[in-house]
Design a protein around this motif. Structure first.
Motif, PDB file in Angstrom:
ATOM      1  N   GLY A 179       0.994  -1.267   0.011  1.00  0.00           N
ATOM      2  CA  GLY A 179       0.007  -0.062   0.056  1.00  0.00           C
ATOM      3  C   GLY A 179       0.848   1.109  -0.093  1.00  0.00           C
ATOM      4  N   ILE A 180       0.206   2.399   0.448  1.00  0.00           N
ATOM      5  CA  ILE A 180       1.013   3.660   0.256  1.00  0.00           C
ATOM      6  C   ILE A 180       1.472   3.933   1.799  1.00  0.00           C
ATOM      7  CG2 ILE A 180       0.844   6.235  -0.045  1.00  0.00           C
ATOM      8  CD1 ILE A 180      -1.079   5.239  -2.325  1.00  0.00           C
ATOM      9  N   GLN A 181       2.756   3.867   2.300  1.00  0.00           N
ATOM     10  CA  GLN A 181       2.799   3.839   3.568  1.00  0.00           C
ATOM     11  C   GLN A 181       3.761   5.180   3.899  1.00  0.00           C
ATOM     12  OE1 GLN A 181       4.081   0.424   5.680  1.00  0.00           O
ATOM     13  NE2 GLN A 181       2.810  -0.854   4.529  1.00  0.00           N
TER      14      GLN A 181
ATOM     15  N   ASN B  80      -0.854  -8.236  11.528  1.00  0.00           N
ATOM     16  CA  ASN B  80      -1.199  -7.059  10.140  1.00  0.00           C
ATOM     17  C   ASN B  80      -2.564  -6.645  10.551  1.00  0.00           C
ATOM     18  OD1 ASN B  80       1.360  -6.902   8.749  1.00  0.00           O
ATOM     19  ND2 ASN B  80       0.907  -8.789   7.936  1.00  0.00           N
ATOM     20  N   TYR B  82      -3.893  -2.801   9.314  1.00  0.00           N
ATOM     21  CA  TYR B  82      -3.184  -1.637   8.921  1.00  0.00           C
ATOM     22  C   TYR B  82      -4.083  -0.502   9.527  1.00  0.00           C
ATOM     23  CZ  TYR B  82       0.196  -3.442   6.142  1.00  0.00           C
ATOM     24  OH  TYR B  82       1.467  -4.182   5.663  1.00  0.00           O
ATOM     25  N   THR B  86       0.929   0.254  10.679  1.00  0.00           N
ATOM     26  CA  THR B  86       1.358  -0.793   9.555  1.00  0.00           C
ATOM     27  C   THR B  86       2.639  -1.688   9.982  1.00  0.00           C
ATOM     28  OG1 THR B  86       2.797   1.082   8.625  1.00  0.00           O
ATOM     29  CG2 THR B  86       0.796   0.520   7.170  1.00  0.00           C
ATOM     30  N   ASN B  87       3.114  -1.414  11.125  1.00  0.00           N
ATOM     31  CA  ASN B  87       3.899  -2.047  11.944  1.00  0.00           C
ATOM     32  C   ASN B  87       3.373  -3.567  12.679  1.00  0.00           C
ATOM     33  OD1 ASN B  87       6.587  -0.823  11.206  1.00  0.00           O
ATOM     34  ND2 ASN B  87       5.863   0.910  12.561  1.00  0.00           N
ATOM     35  N   TRP B 184      -3.764   7.643   7.464  1.00  0.00           N
ATOM     36  CA  TRP B 184      -3.001   7.593   6.297  1.00  0.00           C
ATOM     37  C   TRP B 184      -3.585   6.756   5.197  1.00  0.00           C
ATOM     38  CZ3 TRP B 184       0.597  10.734   7.910  1.00  0.00           C
ATOM     39  CH2 TRP B 184       0.965  10.736   9.075  1.00  0.00           C
ATOM     40  N   PRO B 185      -3.673   7.174   3.918  1.00  0.00           N
ATOM     41  CA  PRO B 185      -4.099   6.453   2.844  1.00  0.00           C
ATOM     42  C   PRO B 185      -3.465   5.193   2.373  1.00  0.00           C
ATOM     43  CG  PRO B 185      -2.936   8.282   2.105  1.00  0.00           C
ATOM     44  CD  PRO B 185      -2.805   8.197   3.557  1.00  0.00           C
ATOM     45  N   VAL B 186      -3.110   4.409   3.372  1.00  0.00           N
ATOM     46  CA  VAL B 186      -2.223   3.039   2.929  1.00  0.00           C
ATOM     47  C   VAL B 186      -3.237   2.320   2.030  1.00  0.00           C
ATOM     48  CG1 VAL B 186      -1.411   0.992   3.762  1.00  0.00           C
ATOM     49  CG2 VAL B 186      -1.574   3.135   5.336  1.00  0.00           C
ATOM     50  N   ILE B 187      -4.384   2.193   2.111  1.00  0.00           N
ATOM     51  CA  ILE B 187      -5.374   1.524   1.109  1.00  0.00           C
ATOM     52  C   ILE B 187      -6.321   2.285   1.078  1.00  0.00           C
ATOM     53  CG2 ILE B 187      -4.308  -0.935   1.376  1.00  0.00           C
ATOM     54  CD1 ILE B 187      -7.201  -1.197   2.868  1.00  0.00           C
ATOM     55  N   TRP B 254      -7.038  -4.850  -1.572  1.00  0.00           N
ATOM     56  CA  TRP B 254      -5.909  -5.174  -2.160  1.00  0.00           C
ATOM     57  C   TRP B 254      -5.937  -5.184  -3.688  1.00  0.00           C
ATOM     58  CZ3 TRP B 254      -2.141  -3.412   0.444  1.00  0.00           C
ATOM     59  CH2 TRP B 254      -2.076  -3.668   1.806  1.00  0.00           C
ATOM     60  N   SER B 257      -5.799  -1.687  -4.671  1.00  0.00           N
ATOM     61  CA  SER B 257      -4.284  -1.160  -4.307  1.00  0.00           C
ATOM     62  C   SER B 257      -3.398  -1.497  -5.254  1.00  0.00           C
ATOM     63  CB  SER B 257      -4.160  -1.333  -2.777  1.00  0.00           C
ATOM     64  OG  SER B 257      -2.633  -1.272  -2.470  1.00  0.00           O
ATOM     65  N   TYR B 262      -2.649  -8.413  -6.683  1.00  0.00           N
ATOM     66  CA  TYR B 262      -3.429  -9.417  -5.694  1.00  0.00           C
ATOM     67  C   TYR B 262      -4.810  -9.759  -6.460  1.00  0.00           C
ATOM     68  CZ  TYR B 262      -0.848  -7.409  -1.652  1.00  0.00           C
ATOM     69  OH  TYR B 262       0.363  -7.339  -0.946  1.00  0.00           O
TER      70      TYR B 262
END
Lengths: 212, 316
Positions: A179-181, B80, B82, B86-87, B184-187, B254, B257, B262
Motif C-alpha cells: 500500500g502507500i505507507q 497485520n 493496518y 503498519t508495523n 493514512w491512505p495506505v489503502i 488489495w 491497491s 492481488y
C-alpha cells in the motif's frame, strides 16, 4: 558554534561517533545472540523479518546522513563536519552489507536459487541490489590513496553516484511496503530536502558560467 | 550458532518455547532515535483501557492439523491490521481503542433478510466450535491458531441470499476515531474482502469470535472475523461490520491497491509467486528456517474441487 579544537575532533569526537554509529549493530548482534537460542529477544517472533528491516532502516539513515553533512557544514560555515563524512558513508555501506547478509544468511539461509530468482523477479530487490552494487565502489575508493590515484576530479565524479544511490534505496523501501505507507515517503522527503540546496547551487553556477 | 540441517527437522524440544515474545518497542526506540521516524507518532495520548477477554465455551472439532500451536503471545502480538498501523506491533499497541460492544453487522444487497443485526443474532455463542487452522500470510510466514467460532455456511443460509447472488462481500469497520491507521491512505478504506458463494458455503469457511479459549483480542479482529485457511491471511477479514450479497465480483481492498499483485481468489499456492514474495516456502513463526508451502495451505481435500478446470496461474 563553539570552536572545537582539531585534536579534540580527531581523537575525541571521531572515535565517539564511530562507537555511536556501531551501537545499532551491537544491539542487533546482542538480540540475535538470544534469538539463536530461541530465547526472548528484542527482535520479536519473526527475528529474520525484524533484522532485515532494522539493517535496511539504518543503511538508509546513514545514506541520508552522509548527504546531510555538506549542507550542515555550509549552514554552520565550518568545514569540520566533513571530517565525519567518510565514516558515515562507510557505515551506510556497512549496514547495507549487513542488510543483504541478514537476508541471504538469516532469512533465506543461502538458498541461492531462491535468492537469484528474488533479485531477478522482485523489482524492489533488483533496485536495492543496484543501490548496493553502486555503493561498493564508493566504499572501496574512500581512502586517501584512491583519491590520489584517481585524481580529485574523477574521484568527485564517481562519488556523485551517492545522489542516485540514496533515491534507489528509498524507492526500494517504498516498493517493499504494501500500500502507500508514510515511512518511506518521509525518507524520500528528507532526500529531496537535502538535494534542494545542491540543485540550486548548480543552477547558480551555470547561470554565472553562461553570460547572458 | 545453528546447524546446517533443515530447521523443520528439529526436535520439538528445540522449537522456540512459548516464552518468545515480541518486544519491538525496543527496536523502534532505537530506530527512531536518529530521525524520530516512529511510523505513527502524534496520536493524542489517552488512557489505555484493556478489555478483559471473557472465556468462551466451545466444542472440539475434527479440524486439527496436529501441528504445534503458535504461542498465544505471538498470535496476539504479531499482527497485520493496518487500520491500527503498519508495523507488526502497532495493532497490539493501538487496538484497545476499538469498541466492540455493542457490535452491529449490516446485511444488504441481494438478500431476502436485509437489516442491521446484533452480533449475538448472527453468532450463536452457545454453539461455538474450536477449529485449529494453519494461517498462511502472503508475506511468507505462518502460524497454527486455535480459533473459536461458527461455520460460515449455516449463517449464509440463514441470511437468505437470493438465487442471483454469486458473491459475498465483507467490510471492516473504518472509524477514524477508533483506528489511528486510517489517517493514512495506505489503502482505500474501508477494507473489503469477498468470497464466491460456493467458497463461502465450503465447510472450512469459518467465522471466528475467539482464539485460545477466549474472546478475540481486538488486534486479531474482534469481535468477529472471517477465517478461510486455504487462502492468504488477508482474505480472512477482521472486525466485520457489513456483509453484502452481490452478483458482481467484489473489488477487494488489495485488488484496488495493486491489481497486478492481488487477485480475487488469493488461494495459497506455492507455484504462483506474488511479485514481492516467492510463495514456495514460508517461515512458521517460532521456527528458524523456512518450510515448504502446501497447495491450498494443505486444505486441498476440502477445497480443490472449487477450482477444478480453472487456470490458477491466471486466477491468482
Amino acid at each position: 558554534m563553539p570552536k572545537v579544537p582539531m585534536n579534540v575532533l580527531r581523537f575525541g569526537l571521531k572515535p565517539l561517533a564511530f562507537v555511536a554509529m556501531l551501537l545499532p549493530f551491537l544491539w542487533l548482534a546482542y538480540s540475535w545472540y538470544f534469538a539463536f537460542q530461541g530465547l526472548p529477544n528484542g527482535l520479536g517472533v519473526n527475528p529474520q523479518e525484524a533484522s532485515n528491516r532494522f539493517t535496511g532502516d539504518w543503511a538508509l539513515r546513514f545514506l541520508l546522513l552522509t548527504l546531510a553533512v555538506t549542507p550542515f557544514s555550509k549552514l554552520i560555515k565550518s568545514p569540520k563536519p566533513i571530517l565525519f563524512r567518510r565514516m558515515i558513508g562507510l557505515y551506510a555501506l556497512f549496514y547495507a552489507v549487513a542488510h543483504v547478509t541478514s537476508y541471504v544468511w538469516l532469512d533465506l539461509y543461502f538458498a541461492w536459487g531462491d535468492i537469484w530468482a528474488d533479485i531477478l523477479k522482485r523489482t524492489y530487490i533488483t533496485v536495492g541490489m543496484a543501490a548496493l552494487l553502486l555503493l561498493i565502489p564508493l566504499g572501496v575508493t574512500s581512502t586517501k590513496g584512491w583519491i590520489r590515484r584517481m585524481g580529485s576530479r574523477r574521484w568527485r565524479k564517481l562519488h556523485m553516484a551517492i545522489y542516485a544511490i540514496a533515491p534507489l534505496a528509498v524507492i526500494h523501501f517504498f516498493m517493499m511496503r504494501k500500500g502507500i505507507q508514510i515511512e518511506p515517503l518521509v525518507y524520500g522527503a528528507i532526500y529531496l530536502a537535502l538535494m534542494v540546496p545542491r540543485v540550486k547551487a548548480r543552477l547558480v553556477t551555470r547561470r554565472r558560467a553562461s553570460p547572458a | 550458532m545453528f546447524r546446517r540441517s533443515s530447521p523443520w527437522q528439529e526436535k520439538e524440544s528445540e522449537v522456540t518455547p512459548q516464552s518468545v515474545y515480541l518486544n519491538r518497542r525496543q527496536i523502534m526506540t532505537g530506530a527512531g532515535a536518529l530521525f524520530g521516524l516512529t511510523a505513527l507518532g502524534g496520536i493524542a495520548a489517552s488512557a489505555r483501557e484493556t478489555r478483559t477477554l471473557a472465556p468462551l465455551k466451545a466444542m472440539k472439532s475434527d479440524f486439527d492439523p496436529g501441528e504445534e500451536l503458535t504461542p498465544e503471545s505471538a498470535v496476539t502480538s504479531y499482527n497485520n491490521y493496518y487500520e491500527f498501523g503498519t508495523n507488526k506491533d502497532d495493532p497490539a499497541a493501538e487496538a484497545w481503542r476499538l469498541k466492540v460492544k455493542p457490535w452491529t453487522v449490516k446485511v444488504d444487497g441481494m438478500t431476502d433478510k436485509p437489516g442491521n443485526y446484533a452480533l449475538e443474532d448472527i453468532v450463536d455463542y452457545n454453539a461455538l466450535e474450536e477449529r485449529i487452522y494453519r494461517l498462511r500470510c502472503v508475506e511468507a510466514w505462518s502460524m497454527v491458531i486455535p480459533w473459536l467460532g461458527v461455520p460460515l455456511a449455516p449463517l449464509i443460509r440463514k441470511l437468505a441470499p437470493q438465487s442471483g447472488a454469486k458473491f459475498v462481500r465483507f467490510e471492516t469497520l473504518a472509524d477514524k476515531s477508533q483506528m489511528p491507521g486510517i489517517r493514512w491512505p495506505v489503502i482505500d478504506w474501508p477494507y473489503v474482502e469477498g468470497l464466491r458463494m460456493d467458497e463461502a458455503l465450503n465447510p472450512l469457511a469459518f467465522l471466528a469470535v475467539g482464539l485460545y479459549g477466549k474472546e478475540l483480542p481486538n488486534q486479531n479482529g474482534a469481535p468477529v472475523r472471517l477465517v478461510v485457511p486455504w487462502k492468504y491471511g488477508f482474505k480472512s477479514i477482521k472486525s466485520i461490520v457489513r456483509i453484502s450479497f452481490t452478483d458482481d465480483m467484489p473489488r477487494t481492498a488489495w485488488m484496488k491497491s495493486a491489481p497486478s499483485e492481488y487477485g480475487f481468489y488469493s488461494n495459497v499456492n506455492p507455484e504462483v509467486d506474488h511479485p514481492r514474495w516467492s510463495q514456495a516456502r514460508e517461515r512458521r513463526i517460532g521456527e528458524f528456517g523456512r518450510r515448504e508451502t502446501l497447495m491450498f495451505n494443505g486444505y486441498g481435500e476440502w477445497v480443490a474441487d472449487l477450482y477444478r478446470g480453472m487456470d490458477l496461474q491466471k486466477n491468482y
